[in-house]
Design a protein around this motif. Sequence first.
Motif, PDB file in Angstrom:
ATOM      1  N   GLU A  34      51.487 -14.005  62.692  1.00 24.78           N
ATOM      2  CA  GLU A  34      50.089 -13.864  62.258  1.00 24.78           C
ATOM      3  C   GLU A  34      49.648 -12.405  62.323  1.00 24.78           C
ATOM      4  OE1 GLU A  34      48.400 -18.242  63.660  1.00 24.78           O
ATOM      5  OE2 GLU A  34      48.117 -16.492  64.957  1.00 24.78           O
ATOM      6  N   LEU A  35      50.057 -11.702  63.360  1.00 26.89           N
ATOM      7  CA  LEU A  35      49.725 -10.284  63.444  1.00 26.89           C
ATOM      8  C   LEU A  35      50.405  -9.502  62.326  1.00 26.89           C
ATOM      9  CD1 LEU A  35      49.929  -9.561  67.266  1.00 26.89           C
ATOM     10  CD2 LEU A  35      47.889  -9.614  65.849  1.00 26.89           C
ATOM     11  N   PHE A  36      51.652  -9.835  62.039  1.00 28.16           N
ATOM     12  CA  PHE A  36      52.390  -9.133  60.987  1.00 28.16           C
ATOM     13  C   PHE A  36      51.720  -9.336  59.635  1.00 28.16           C
ATOM     14  CE2 PHE A  36      55.840  -8.855  57.853  1.00 28.16           C
ATOM     15  CZ  PHE A  36      56.280  -7.570  58.137  1.00 28.16           C
ATOM     16  N   LYS A  37      51.212 -10.544  59.380  1.00 31.64           N
ATOM     17  CA  LYS A  37      50.547 -10.821  58.107  1.00 31.64           C
ATOM     18  C   LYS A  37      49.249 -10.034  57.959  1.00 31.64           C
ATOM     19  CE  LYS A  37      52.427 -15.449  57.592  1.00 31.64           C
ATOM     20  NZ  LYS A  37      52.126 -16.889  57.645  1.00 31.64           N
ATOM     21  N   ARG A  38      48.634  -9.665  59.074  1.00 33.47           N
ATOM     22  CA  ARG A  38      47.383  -8.896  59.020  1.00 33.47           C
ATOM     23  C   ARG A  38      47.620  -7.415  58.745  1.00 33.47           C
ATOM     24  NH1 ARG A  38      44.017 -11.246  64.200  1.00 33.47           N
ATOM     25  NH2 ARG A  38      44.035 -13.419  63.536  1.00 33.47           N
ATOM     26  N   TYR A  39      48.860  -6.935  58.889  1.00 26.91           N
ATOM     27  CA  TYR A  39      49.173  -5.539  58.594  1.00 26.91           C
ATOM     28  C   TYR A  39      48.929  -5.266  57.122  1.00 26.91           C
ATOM     29  CZ  TYR A  39      51.913  -4.947  62.929  1.00 26.91           C
ATOM     30  OH  TYR A  39      52.346  -4.857  64.217  1.00 26.91           O
ATOM     31  N   ASN A  40      48.632  -4.007  56.804  1.00 29.22           N
ATOM     32  CA  ASN A  40      48.590  -3.661  55.392  1.00 29.22           C
ATOM     33  C   ASN A  40      50.038  -3.539  54.897  1.00 29.22           C
ATOM     34  OD1 ASN A  40      49.571  -1.085  55.987  1.00 29.22           O
ATOM     35  ND2 ASN A  40      47.563  -0.135  55.991  1.00 29.22           N
ATOM     36  N   PRO A  41      50.261  -3.581  53.596  1.00 30.66           N
ATOM     37  CA  PRO A  41      51.638  -3.616  53.070  1.00 30.66           C
ATOM     38  C   PRO A  41      52.494  -2.428  53.509  1.00 30.66           C
ATOM     39  CG  PRO A  41      50.092  -4.190  51.349  1.00 30.66           C
ATOM     40  CD  PRO A  41      49.279  -3.766  52.520  1.00 30.66           C
ATOM     41  N   GLU A  42      51.898  -1.241  53.636  1.00 31.69           N
ATOM     42  CA  GLU A  42      52.677  -0.078  54.040  1.00 31.69           C
ATOM     43  C   GLU A  42      53.182  -0.233  55.478  1.00 31.69           C
ATOM     44  OE1 GLU A  42      51.960   4.650  54.825  1.00 31.69           O
ATOM     45  OE2 GLU A  42      50.756   3.640  53.299  1.00 31.69           O
ATOM     46  N   LEU A  43      52.326  -0.713  56.375  1.00 27.75           N
ATOM     47  CA  LEU A  43      52.745  -0.932  57.757  1.00 27.75           C
ATOM     48  C   LEU A  43      53.786  -2.047  57.853  1.00 27.75           C
ATOM     49  CD1 LEU A  43      49.442  -0.615  59.811  1.00 27.75           C
ATOM     50  CD2 LEU A  43      51.381   0.940  59.778  1.00 27.75           C
ATOM     51  N   GLN A  44      53.655  -3.067  57.019  1.00 28.35           N
ATOM     52  CA  GLN A  44      54.662  -4.133  57.002  1.00 28.35           C
ATOM     53  C   GLN A  44      56.018  -3.564  56.608  1.00 28.35           C
ATOM     54  OE1 GLN A  44      53.346  -7.264  54.427  1.00 28.35           O
ATOM     55  NE2 GLN A  44      51.873  -8.068  55.919  1.00 28.35           N
ATOM     56  N   ARG A  45      56.021  -2.709  55.587  1.00 34.49           N
ATOM     57  CA  ARG A  45      57.269  -2.117  55.116  1.00 34.49           C
ATOM     58  C   ARG A  45      57.890  -1.244  56.214  1.00 34.49           C
ATOM     59  NH1 ARG A  45      58.193   2.642  53.321  1.00 34.49           N
ATOM     60  NH2 ARG A  45      56.013   3.137  52.948  1.00 34.49           N
ATOM     61  N   LYS A  46      57.081  -0.405  56.865  1.00 35.30           N
ATOM     62  CA  LYS A  46      57.589   0.453  57.939  1.00 35.30           C
ATOM     63  C   LYS A  46      58.115  -0.383  59.103  1.00 35.30           C
ATOM     64  CE  LYS A  46      54.799   4.564  57.141  1.00 35.30           C
ATOM     65  NZ  LYS A  46      53.747   5.437  57.691  1.00 35.30           N
ATOM     66  N   SER A  47      57.396  -1.446  59.419  1.00 30.83           N
ATOM     67  CA  SER A  47      57.817  -2.308  60.513  1.00 30.83           C
ATOM     68  C   SER A  47      59.156  -2.961  60.208  1.00 30.83           C
ATOM     69  CB  SER A  47      56.758  -3.378  60.786  1.00 30.83           C
ATOM     70  OG  SER A  47      57.164  -4.245  61.791  1.00 30.83           O
ATOM     71  N   LEU A  48      59.334  -3.409  58.986  1.00 25.34           N
ATOM     72  CA  LEU A  48      60.607  -4.025  58.596  1.00 25.34           C
ATOM     73  C   LEU A  48      61.743  -3.007  58.613  1.00 25.34           C
ATOM     74  CD1 LEU A  48      59.489  -6.387  55.699  1.00 25.34           C
ATOM     75  CD2 LEU A  48      60.260  -7.037  57.986  1.00 25.34           C
ATOM     76  N   GLU A  49      61.452  -1.747  58.206  1.00 26.17           N
ATOM     77  CA  GLU A  49      62.485  -0.715  58.198  1.00 26.17           C
ATOM     78  C   GLU A  49      62.928  -0.371  59.613  1.00 26.17           C
ATOM     79  OE1 GLU A  49      60.741   2.544  56.116  1.00 26.17           O
ATOM     80  OE2 GLU A  49      61.025   1.632  54.153  1.00 26.17           O
ATOM     81  N   ASN A  50      61.988  -0.345  60.551  1.00 24.47           N
ATOM     82  CA  ASN A  50      62.293   0.074  61.918  1.00 24.47           C
ATOM     83  C   ASN A  50      62.722  -1.080  62.814  1.00 24.47           C
ATOM     84  OD1 ASN A  50      61.574   2.677  61.230  1.00 24.47           O
ATOM     85  ND2 ASN A  50      59.459   2.412  61.862  1.00 24.47           N
ATOM     86  N   ARG A  51      62.668  -2.286  62.324  1.00 29.73           N
ATOM     87  CA  ARG A  51      62.961  -3.451  63.154  1.00 29.73           C
ATOM     88  C   ARG A  51      64.387  -3.427  63.693  1.00 29.73           C
ATOM     89  NH1 ARG A  51      61.178  -9.136  60.947  1.00 29.73           N
ATOM     90  NH2 ARG A  51      59.202  -8.274  61.620  1.00 29.73           N
ATOM     91  N   GLN A  52      65.346  -3.094  62.844  1.00 27.42           N
ATOM     92  CA  GLN A  52      66.757  -3.098  63.258  1.00 27.42           C
ATOM     93  C   GLN A  52      66.994  -2.070  64.363  1.00 27.42           C
ATOM     94  OE1 GLN A  52      68.942  -5.282  62.260  1.00 27.42           O
ATOM     95  NE2 GLN A  52      70.622  -4.442  63.446  1.00 27.42           N
ATOM     96  N   GLY A  53      66.424  -0.889  64.196  1.00 27.50           N
ATOM     97  CA  GLY A  53      66.595   0.150  65.219  1.00 27.50           C
ATOM     98  C   GLY A  53      65.963  -0.236  66.540  1.00 27.50           C
ATOM     99  N   ARG A  54      64.775  -0.811  66.484  1.00 24.80           N
ATOM    100  CA  ARG A  54      64.106  -1.242  67.714  1.00 24.80           C
ATOM    101  C   ARG A  54      64.888  -2.358  68.387  1.00 24.80           C
ATOM    102  NH1 ARG A  54      59.323  -1.558  64.569  1.00 24.80           N
ATOM    103  NH2 ARG A  54      59.479  -3.807  64.812  1.00 24.80           N
TER     104      ARG A  54
END
Length: 116
Positions: A34-54
């Motif tokens: 639910e928190l992820f869905k509230r992100y704006n699209p740019e933050l969602q994209r950055k979060s998905l890109e950094n997920r593997q590294g985290r």
Amino acid sequence: MSKAGMYIKMAATFTILSVGGPAMLFYLQPTDEELFKRYNPELQRKSLENRQGRQQDFDNFVTKLKEYSKSDRPIWEAAAQDEARTRANSVEEQKKAAAEIQKRRDEIRRQAINGQ
């Protein structure tokens, strides 16, 4: 009011607070999705890109904690000792790299002097 009534009210209040409080938190607290869905699209994209590294960093952290816990010393002492060892190794590697660079420079200078 009698003591029995007071104890009943205290028990009821305790039950309501001890059960109702966590239940209310569980109901009101949003999930990660639910928190992820509230992100704006740019933050969602950055979060998905950094997920593997985290995720990889977290896995490394947990692996190190497991290694530290196998020791008979406290975890923070084992971690400090490992960190000091890692720092010492990196200093040695830096010295070796600096020596290698200096060796290359000297070799290039010798070739430049001999070539002229």
